[in-house]
Design a protein around this motif. Sequence first.
Motif, mmCIF file in Angstrom:
data_model
loop_
_atom_site.group_PDB
_atom_site.id
_atom_site.type_symbol
_atom_site.label_atom_id
_atom_site.label_comp_id
_atom_site.label_asym_id
_atom_site.label_seq_id
_atom_site.Cartn_x
_atom_site.Cartn_y
_atom_site.Cartn_z
ATOM 1 N N UNK A 60 0.922 -1.432 -0.033
ATOM 2 C CA UNK A 60 0.086 0.084 0.078
ATOM 3 C C UNK A 60 0.827 1.240 -0.036
ATOM 4 N N UNK A 61 0.790 2.140 -0.985
ATOM 5 C CA UNK A 61 1.590 3.173 -1.091
ATOM 6 C C UNK A 61 0.979 4.474 -0.948
ATOM 7 N N UNK A 62 1.284 5.407 -0.069
ATOM 8 C CA UNK A 62 0.526 6.687 0.199
ATOM 9 C C UNK A 62 1.530 7.388 1.171
ATOM 10 N N UNK A 63 1.449 8.687 0.755
ATOM 11 C CA UNK A 63 2.183 9.619 1.565
ATOM 12 C C UNK A 63 1.224 10.488 2.583
ATOM 13 N N UNK A 64 1.765 10.482 3.888
ATOM 14 C CA UNK A 64 1.035 11.181 4.723
ATOM 15 C C UNK A 64 2.031 12.313 5.421
ATOM 16 N N UNK A 65 1.443 13.251 6.061
ATOM 17 C CA UNK A 65 2.215 14.052 6.957
ATOM 18 C C UNK A 65 1.701 14.006 8.356
ATOM 19 N N UNK A 66 2.613 13.861 9.234
ATOM 20 C CA UNK A 66 2.215 13.532 10.813
ATOM 21 C C UNK A 66 2.626 15.160 11.423
ATOM 22 N N UNK A 67 1.247 15.719 11.858
ATOM 23 C CA UNK A 67 1.477 17.053 12.453
ATOM 24 C C UNK A 67 1.886 17.180 13.784
ATOM 25 N N UNK A 114 3.497 16.276 21.367
ATOM 26 C CA UNK A 114 4.669 16.923 20.353
ATOM 27 C C UNK A 114 3.986 17.373 19.374
ATOM 28 N N UNK A 115 3.986 18.708 18.840
ATOM 29 C CA UNK A 115 3.021 19.509 18.194
ATOM 30 C C UNK A 115 4.174 20.179 16.955
ATOM 31 N N UNK A 116 3.613 20.448 15.801
ATOM 32 C CA UNK A 116 4.142 21.173 14.719
ATOM 33 C C UNK A 116 5.625 20.365 14.144
ATOM 34 N N UNK A 117 5.184 19.023 13.965
ATOM 35 C CA UNK A 117 6.263 18.176 13.616
ATOM 36 C C UNK A 117 6.370 18.109 12.033
ATOM 37 N N UNK A 118 5.212 18.246 11.271
ATOM 38 C CA UNK A 118 5.419 18.215 9.604
ATOM 39 C C UNK A 118 6.084 17.069 9.350
ATOM 40 N N UNK A 119 6.084 15.976 10.021
ATOM 41 C CA UNK A 119 7.033 14.927 9.491
ATOM 42 C C UNK A 119 6.287 13.990 8.155
ATOM 43 N N UNK A 120 6.893 13.915 7.233
ATOM 44 C CA UNK A 120 6.512 13.252 6.151
ATOM 45 C C UNK A 120 6.913 11.588 6.221
ATOM 46 N N UNK A 121 5.782 11.110 6.138
ATOM 47 C CA UNK A 121 5.871 9.596 5.982
ATOM 48 C C UNK A 121 5.370 8.583 4.850
ATOM 49 N N UNK A 122 5.840 7.581 4.534
ATOM 50 C CA UNK A 122 5.563 7.026 3.431
ATOM 51 C C UNK A 122 5.189 5.654 3.574
ATOM 52 N N UNK A 123 3.820 5.374 3.584
ATOM 53 C CA UNK A 123 3.221 3.999 4.022
ATOM 54 C C UNK A 123 3.466 2.987 2.935
#
Length: 114
Positions: free
Chosen positions: A12-19, A29-38
């Motif tokens: 399963x390929x999808x990119x998300x941002x964890x804020x 923990x806030x304001x992360x803007x961590x990009x993740x690739x599932x």
Amino acid sequence: MEDRRKHNRIPFKVSLVVDSLFKQNNTKIENLDAEITVYDISPRGVGFYSKADLPIDFYFDAEISFDENRHFLTVLRIVRKTDIEDGYNYGCEFVGLADNLALIINEYAEVQKQ
């Protein structure tokens, strides 16, 4: 090595941002803007890559979308982290995933097999 997984993983390929991340004791923990690739999904959880160093046992909100008609909001808990060459490999489990949402994941898996 014996595979002890309860559910098969589906590519399963999808990119998300964890804020933001949170813990049950109200630690945030806030304001992360961590990009993740599932890279895979199962009725139990997801696997993903990220360059961000995220802590284990923290939770985050995510929207999982298979297509226009099949998507859901969920909470994921980070349960595993492994260092890799260009970041980290994570394993997360769904928190309180309803049975009908697990069915959506299983239906998606059947479509992918065809």
